[in-house]
Design an enzyme around this catalytic site. Structure first.
Site, mmCIF file in Angstrom:
data_model
loop_
_atom_site.group_PDB
_atom_site.id
_atom_site.type_symbol
_atom_site.label_atom_id
_atom_site.label_comp_id
_atom_site.label_asym_id
_atom_site.label_seq_id
_atom_site.Cartn_x
_atom_site.Cartn_y
_atom_site.Cartn_z
ATOM 1 N N VAL A 15 0.888 -1.166 0.000
ATOM 2 C CA VAL A 15 0.000 0.000 0.000
ATOM 3 C C VAL A 15 0.921 1.209 0.000
ATOM 4 C CG1 VAL A 15 -1.671 1.320 1.350
ATOM 5 C CG2 VAL A 15 -1.944 -1.158 1.071
ATOM 6 N N ASP A 16 0.697 2.114 -0.948
ATOM 7 C CA ASP A 16 1.530 3.319 -1.077
ATOM 8 C C ASP A 16 0.890 4.476 -0.306
ATOM 9 O OD1 ASP A 16 3.106 1.814 -2.728
ATOM 10 O OD2 ASP A 16 2.532 2.842 -4.588
ATOM 11 N N GLY A 44 5.601 -5.765 -7.819
ATOM 12 C CA GLY A 44 4.972 -6.961 -8.381
ATOM 13 C C GLY A 44 3.511 -6.699 -8.693
ATOM 14 N N ASN A 46 1.969 -3.911 -9.113
ATOM 15 C CA ASN A 46 1.795 -2.918 -10.184
ATOM 16 C C ASN A 46 1.924 -3.577 -11.560
ATOM 17 O OD1 ASN A 46 1.626 -1.007 -8.182
ATOM 18 N ND2 ASN A 46 3.640 -0.126 -8.516
ATOM 19 N N GLU A 143 11.552 -7.032 -4.682
ATOM 20 C CA GLU A 143 10.968 -6.595 -3.404
ATOM 21 C C GLU A 143 10.535 -7.775 -2.531
ATOM 22 O OE1 GLU A 143 9.405 -2.071 -4.173
ATOM 23 O OE2 GLU A 143 7.957 -3.687 -4.417
ATOM 24 N N ASN A 188 16.901 -0.433 -15.050
ATOM 25 C CA ASN A 188 17.072 0.964 -15.442
ATOM 26 C C ASN A 188 18.577 1.242 -15.408
ATOM 27 O OD1 ASN A 188 17.813 1.465 -12.795
ATOM 28 N ND2 ASN A 188 15.884 2.421 -12.233
ATOM 29 N N ASP A 256 6.968 -0.017 -13.756
ATOM 30 C CA ASP A 256 6.086 -1.193 -13.641
ATOM 31 C C ASP A 256 5.051 -1.200 -14.760
ATOM 32 O OD1 ASP A 256 7.478 -1.740 -11.293
ATOM 33 O OD2 ASP A 256 6.083 -0.539 -10.095
ATOM 34 N N GLY A 291 -0.198 8.528 -8.765
ATOM 35 C CA GLY A 291 -0.265 7.185 -8.204
ATOM 36 C C GLY A 291 0.350 6.152 -9.138
HETATM 37 O O1 RIB Z 1 7.713 0.949 -8.572
HETATM 38 C C1 RIB Z 1 6.837 1.721 -7.789
HETATM 39 C C2 RIB Z 1 6.505 1.006 -6.532
HETATM 40 O O2 RIB Z 1 7.674 0.897 -5.755
HETATM 41 C C3 RIB Z 1 5.501 1.703 -5.658
HETATM 42 O O3 RIB Z 1 4.174 1.372 -5.965
HETATM 43 C C4 RIB Z 1 5.919 1.288 -4.277
HETATM 44 O O4 RIB Z 1 5.024 0.423 -3.653
HETATM 45 C C5 RIB Z 1 7.288 0.659 -4.442
HETATM 46 O O5 RIB Z 1 7.233 -0.696 -4.295
#
Ligand code: RIB
Length: 305
Positions: A15-16, A44, A46, A143, A188, A256, A291
């Site tokens: 959750v961002d 993941g 995303n 991640e 990148n 993503d 977002g």
């Molecule tokens: O790549 C962007 C993502 O990186 C964000 O949504 C955040 O959650 C981080 O994992």
């Protein structure tokens, strides 16, 4: 109608917690910011959501906490048609979070708390084996624990399913022998520098570093260059994919959007360059909105662009 491509994602769900700032604070300073938002993220998740919004069938292998945020993440996946049978809930663990600051140029700082993402294991990959084996492509990022990423790369090799490794966020401890198991490696510039130990200051540097990865045995390298487009490197040669110029509002999740949409179009039958051109347009569109996942267009919206 042709069958939709099937994409597997072994990766994080977050959750961002996003604050839009007029400028970045300095240490010890308190400043007021104009805007705050909470939304669904995680590299993941995303990538899974980008592919799903574009019509792919997506199976997600992930972990969330047995908390309210975890329940929300699962609901979000379900609403977007992402298969959550392999998204586990971990007792006494928080769902992963990302605290994000975004400046007026759309650039960000991201602080991650892994939470339940840290519990995704090799055994979870094996448990999802039948579903992952039925995928056209498996997407991986960094991640979740490295051993889990390695397990998925080994699985892909063993079962003949192509894998895309997006080595983000940048990590210095990646085992080159495992990286070589990936069908596609998509770093990148920063990640490319870390993977190769080479400079990436100029276009020539980037090309030389990408060639180094090919020489080390990686089949296909896709270097994302942000507003400068991307570079495709294969044994047949190098090809620049030009950018799509837009006014950036928030670049969170753009990488993503790029990988998820590339996967959808490549697995859907487009050639490499055509799929990358589409992914470039899709990611560019995403940075014009705030977002991560909520900035990703649906297939119908994208076709109208
Ligand atoms: O790549 C962007 C993502 O990186 C964000 O949504 C955040 O959650 C981080 O994992």
């Amino acid at each position: 109608m042709t069958k939709p491509p099937r994409i597997g994602v072994v990766g994080s769900s977050n959750v961002d917690v996003v604050t839009y700032v007029e400028r970045m604070p300095v240490w010890g300073e308190t400043i007021a910011a104009p805007r705050f938002e909470m939304s669904f993220g995680g590299k993941g998740a995303n990538q899974a959501v980008a592919a799903a919004k574009l019509g792919a069938e997506v199976v997600m292998v992930s972990k969330v906490g047995a908390d309210l945020l975890g329940a929300n993440v699962l609901e979000n996946f379900a609403a977007l048609g992402v298969d959550t049978r392999h998204v586990g809930r971990v007792e006494n663990q928080t769902t992963g979070t990302a605290t994000i600051l975004v400046n007026p140029a759309g650039e960000n700082f991201i602080l991650i708390v892994k939470g339940a993402n840290g519990d995704l294991s090799r055994a979870d990959v094996e448990a999802a084996g039948d579903d992952l084996a039925a995928c056209d492509l498996i997407l991986l990022q960094l991640e979740v624990p490295l051993d889990t990423v390695y397990a998925a790369l080994e699985f892909g090799k063993r079962r003949g399913v192509r894998t895309v490794l997006n080595p983000a966020p940048a990590l210095r401890t990646l085992d080159p022998a495992k990286v070589r198991l990936a069908s596609f490696v998509a770093p990148n510039e920063t990640e490319l520098a870390i993977l190769t130990g080479l400079p990436v200051e100029s276009e020539d540097d980037v090309a030389a570093a990408a060639k180094r990865l090919l020489a080390e045995g990686i089949e296909t390298v896709i270097v994302t260059l942000g507003a400068r487009g991307s570079l495709l490197a294969t044994p047949e040669g190098l090809k620049r994919i030009p950018p799509v110029k837009v006014e950036a509002v928030d670049t969170t999740g753009a990488g993503d959007a790029f990988i998820g949409s590339f996967a959808r179009y490549f697995a859907g039958g487009l050639g490499l360059e055509a799929a990358l051109a589409r992914a470039t347009r899709y990611a560019a569109d995403s940075v014009t909105k705030r977002g991560a996942q909520k900035s990703f267009a649906t297939e119908a919206e994208f076709e109208r662009l």
